[in-house]
Write an enzyme that holds these catalytic residues in place. Structure first.
Site, PDB file in Angstrom:
ATOM      1  N   ASP A  63      -8.978  -3.780  -3.063  1.00 19.60           N
ATOM      2  CA  ASP A  63      -8.674  -2.688  -3.988  1.00 19.60           C
ATOM      3  C   ASP A  63      -9.097  -3.014  -5.413  1.00 19.60           C
ATOM      4  O   ASP A  63      -9.524  -2.125  -6.157  1.00 19.60           O
ATOM      5  CB  ASP A  63      -7.174  -2.396  -3.991  1.00 19.60           C
ATOM      6  CG  ASP A  63      -6.748  -1.431  -2.900  1.00 19.60           C
ATOM      7  OD1 ASP A  63      -7.633  -0.877  -2.218  1.00 19.60           O
ATOM      8  OD2 ASP A  63      -5.532  -1.237  -2.727  1.00 19.60           O
ATOM      9  N   HIS A  65       1.519   3.350  -3.195  1.00 21.49           N
ATOM     10  CA  HIS A  65       0.541   4.268  -3.782  1.00 21.49           C
ATOM     11  C   HIS A  65       1.111   5.666  -3.951  1.00 21.49           C
ATOM     12  O   HIS A  65       0.834   6.347  -4.933  1.00 21.49           O
ATOM     13  CB  HIS A  65      -0.709   4.350  -2.900  1.00 21.49           C
ATOM     14  CG  HIS A  65      -1.795   3.412  -3.313  1.00 21.49           C
ATOM     15  ND1 HIS A  65      -2.634   3.659  -4.362  1.00 21.49           N
ATOM     16  CD2 HIS A  65      -2.184   2.219  -2.807  1.00 21.49           C
ATOM     17  CE1 HIS A  65      -3.497   2.674  -4.490  1.00 21.49           C
ATOM     18  NE2 HIS A  65      -3.241   1.779  -3.557  1.00 21.49           N
ATOM     19  N   GLN A  72       0.815  -1.213   0.000  1.00 23.65           N
ATOM     20  CA  GLN A  72       0.000   0.000   0.000  1.00 23.65           C
ATOM     21  C   GLN A  72       0.847   1.262   0.000  1.00 23.65           C
ATOM     22  O   GLN A  72       0.451   2.292  -0.559  1.00 23.65           O
ATOM     23  CB  GLN A  72      -0.937  -0.008   1.207  1.00 23.65           C
ATOM     24  CG  GLN A  72      -1.980  -1.113   1.166  1.00 23.65           C
ATOM     25  CD  GLN A  72      -2.863  -1.030  -0.065  1.00 23.65           C
ATOM     26  OE1 GLN A  72      -3.524  -0.016  -0.305  1.00 23.65           O
ATOM     27  NE2 GLN A  72      -2.873  -2.078  -0.867  1.00 23.65           N
ATOM     28  N   HIS A  83     -46.417  29.163  12.812  1.00 23.50           N
ATOM     29  CA  HIS A  83     -46.446  27.710  12.761  1.00 23.50           C
ATOM     30  C   HIS A  83     -47.703  27.186  13.471  1.00 23.50           C
ATOM     31  O   HIS A  83     -48.389  26.277  12.983  1.00 23.50           O
ATOM     32  CB  HIS A  83     -45.210  27.125  13.468  1.00 23.50           C
ATOM     33  CG  HIS A  83     -43.940  27.187  12.671  1.00 23.50           C
ATOM     34  ND1 HIS A  83     -43.352  28.366  12.289  1.00 23.50           N
ATOM     35  CD2 HIS A  83     -43.145  26.181  12.205  1.00 23.50           C
ATOM     36  CE1 HIS A  83     -42.235  28.101  11.624  1.00 23.50           C
ATOM     37  NE2 HIS A  83     -42.088  26.774  11.549  1.00 23.50           N
ATOM     38  N   GLU A 128      -7.878   3.825   6.932  1.00 25.98           N
ATOM     39  CA  GLU A 128      -8.691   3.482   5.763  1.00 25.98           C
ATOM     40  C   GLU A 128      -8.770   1.953   5.593  1.00 25.98           C
ATOM     41  O   GLU A 128      -9.846   1.377   5.537  1.00 25.98           O
ATOM     42  CB  GLU A 128      -8.065   4.114   4.518  1.00 25.98           C
ATOM     43  CG  GLU A 128      -8.771   3.763   3.225  1.00 25.98           C
ATOM     44  CD  GLU A 128      -8.021   4.258   2.009  1.00 25.98           C
ATOM     45  OE1 GLU A 128      -8.631   4.295   0.926  1.00 25.98           O
ATOM     46  OE2 GLU A 128      -6.822   4.585   2.111  1.00 25.98           O
ATOM     47  N   HIS A 129      -7.621   1.304   5.479  1.00 29.29           N
ATOM     48  CA  HIS A 129      -7.563  -0.154   5.350  1.00 29.29           C
ATOM     49  C   HIS A 129      -6.980  -0.746   6.626  1.00 29.29           C
ATOM     50  O   HIS A 129      -5.975  -0.249   7.126  1.00 29.29           O
ATOM     51  CB  HIS A 129      -6.650  -0.577   4.194  1.00 29.29           C
ATOM     52  CG  HIS A 129      -6.977   0.035   2.880  1.00 29.29           C
ATOM     53  ND1 HIS A 129      -6.250   1.078   2.336  1.00 29.29           N
ATOM     54  CD2 HIS A 129      -7.959  -0.248   1.982  1.00 29.29           C
ATOM     55  CE1 HIS A 129      -6.757   1.406   1.159  1.00 29.29           C
ATOM     56  NE2 HIS A 129      -7.801   0.614   0.920  1.00 29.29           N
TER      57      HIS A 129
END
Length: 435
Positions: A352, A253, A250, A412, A318-319
């Site tokens: 992914d 990336h 990862q 109202h 995230e992961h």
């Protein structure tokens, strides 16, 4: 107490980076809003060295891109897309419209209505990330979105054939070869040649994520999906090679992708750090992964699984790859994560690329309050009400009138009173009148 064997850049340095990105994005979006296509073209030339009079790909260009892929490539893309579609269809089937009579004569309901138009960003500057086309376009299609626009940057000086094929096979209505801030800005704000959309989705780098953040409100967004983050939770039941591989898989990336090892074994922690250094000598993407590991890599040793859960929820990654004696312990107890990958047989790359769950997931601790992209993100759950009898209107009106006056809203209250008088045949004075 958790012990850090390796720390990432401190919060102040990260805040400084974010500040620079924020200013750059604000300036560029203002330029796109002011000058439209002219600004988009200048930005595309500046950032991607890519110049066209019209960035929308023609049908012939799309067919050409598809033809450049082998049959095996196309079959693999179709297989991945079928997995994403299958899971999305199950998710959509779980979302039901409802209508219920909550009191005699009082009918309440909700409907799930698709967003009308969506702009899907597909990253592709460093790598042609065609999987992002599956995740956004197919999920939007299953939700029922009528107009789906896609943007992806050029790759090596031309549209990336694999990305274009994936966008086309997924069912995109308009395909543009355009990247970065200029792409999301054009889709959200609209230009002379690109009609604006109602919602932006898709992952991206820090600039794309910040552009979505600044555009939120003028359009909807899925979530803040910035640079990829991964957290590996492991114990002595797995080895250093597995941990290091999942971290660097990862980290490649981008140079600002956090990769964190969380373990209750100091032995595994130190062996993993050594294995990372070994793999960085042979990994083809080592230049990027090494920078990410140096600046954003962390190794944390905890005493117990309970402490590991606490740290994992604080990180809100995230992961989260869980490789422990009892992975389901973390499924039962963790609350802050984008997606869990349970056991050594699965991994983040499966999610992914192909397994069927969505890879557009919350980053920068957004997992504390949102999940990832799914069918429900493209649906507006809207409510409606119907009062079917005179008696029900008069009854609910009496409660409403008193509650409105408790708040000081005479107008109202009169909305309720006029119905009590008409349907209840009661002489209710005008709201606010002297008793």
């Amino acid at each position: 107490m958790a012990i850090y064997l390796k720390r990432s850049r401190d919060a102040a340095q990260r805040a400084e980076d974010d500040s620079k990105v924020r200013v750059t994005v604000e300036t560029i979006l203002a330029d796109i809003e002011r000058r439209g296509d002219a600004a988009v073209r200048e930005l595309s030339i500046r950032f991607d060295q890519w110049d066209r009079s019209d960035y929308r790909l023609t049908d012939a260009e799309v067919r050409q891109c598809v033809s450049e892929l082998s049959q095996r490539n196309l079959d693999d893309i179709k297989f991945a897309q079928e997995q994403v579609r299958n899971f999305a269809e199950h998710q959509r089937a779980a979302l039901k419209d409802i209508e219920v009579e909550t009191l005699p004569g009082i009918v309440l309901g909700h409907k799930n209505i698709p967003v009308n138009s969506v702009g899907c960003y597909v990253p592709g500057g460093k790598y042609p990330l065609l999987a992002s086309a599956h995740m956004s376009v197919i999920t939007a299609k299953v939700a029922g979105v009528q107009r789906i626009v896609t943007c992806a940057p050029p790759f090596m000086g031309k549209p990336a054939p694999a990305i274009v094929a994936a966008q086309h096979l997924a069912g995109a209505d308009e395909i543009y070869c355009l990247g970065g801030i200029q792409a999301v800005g054009a889709m959200a704000l609209g230009t002379e040649s690109i009609a604006g959309v109602d919602m932006l989705v898709g992952p991206g780098n820090a600039f794309v994520a910040e552009a979505k953040r600044q555009l939120f409100g003028r359009v909807g967004i899925d979530l803040f999906a910035g640079p990829t983050e991964t957290l590996v939770i492991a114990d002595e039941t797995v080895d250093a090679e597995m941990c290091a591989t999942d971290l660097l898989g990862q980290a490649e990336h981008g140079p600002n992708s956090p990769a964190i090892l969380l373990t209750n074994s100091e032995k595994l922690a130190r062996e993993t750090m050594a294995e990372v250094e070994r793999l960085l000598k042979i990994l083809p993407t080592a230049a990027i992964a090494a920078k990410a590991w140096e600046d954003y890599g962390e190794v944390i040793v905890c005493a117990t699984e309970e402490e590991m859960v606490e740290e994992a929820d604080r990180i809100a990654s995230e992961h989260v790859q869980v490789m422990t004696r009892d992975p389901d312990y973390f499924l039962r107890n963790m609350t802050n994560y984008g997606a869990l990958f349970l056991g050594p047989r699965t991994n983040v790359a499966y999610g992914d690329k192909v397994i069927g769950t969505n890879h557009t997931l919350p980053t920068k601790k957004a997992a504390r309050y949102t999940g990832g992209l799914w069918v429900g993100k493209f649906l507006k759950t809207v409510t409606y009400q119907r009062v079917t009898t005179d008696g029900a209107s008069a009854m609910i009106g009496e409660y409403c009138s008193r509650l409105c006056m408790l708040e000081g809203f005479a107008g109202h209250a009169e909305q309720a009173n006029v119905r009590v008088r008409r349907y209840g045949r009661r002489n209710v004075p005008y709201a606010g009148a002297a008793e």
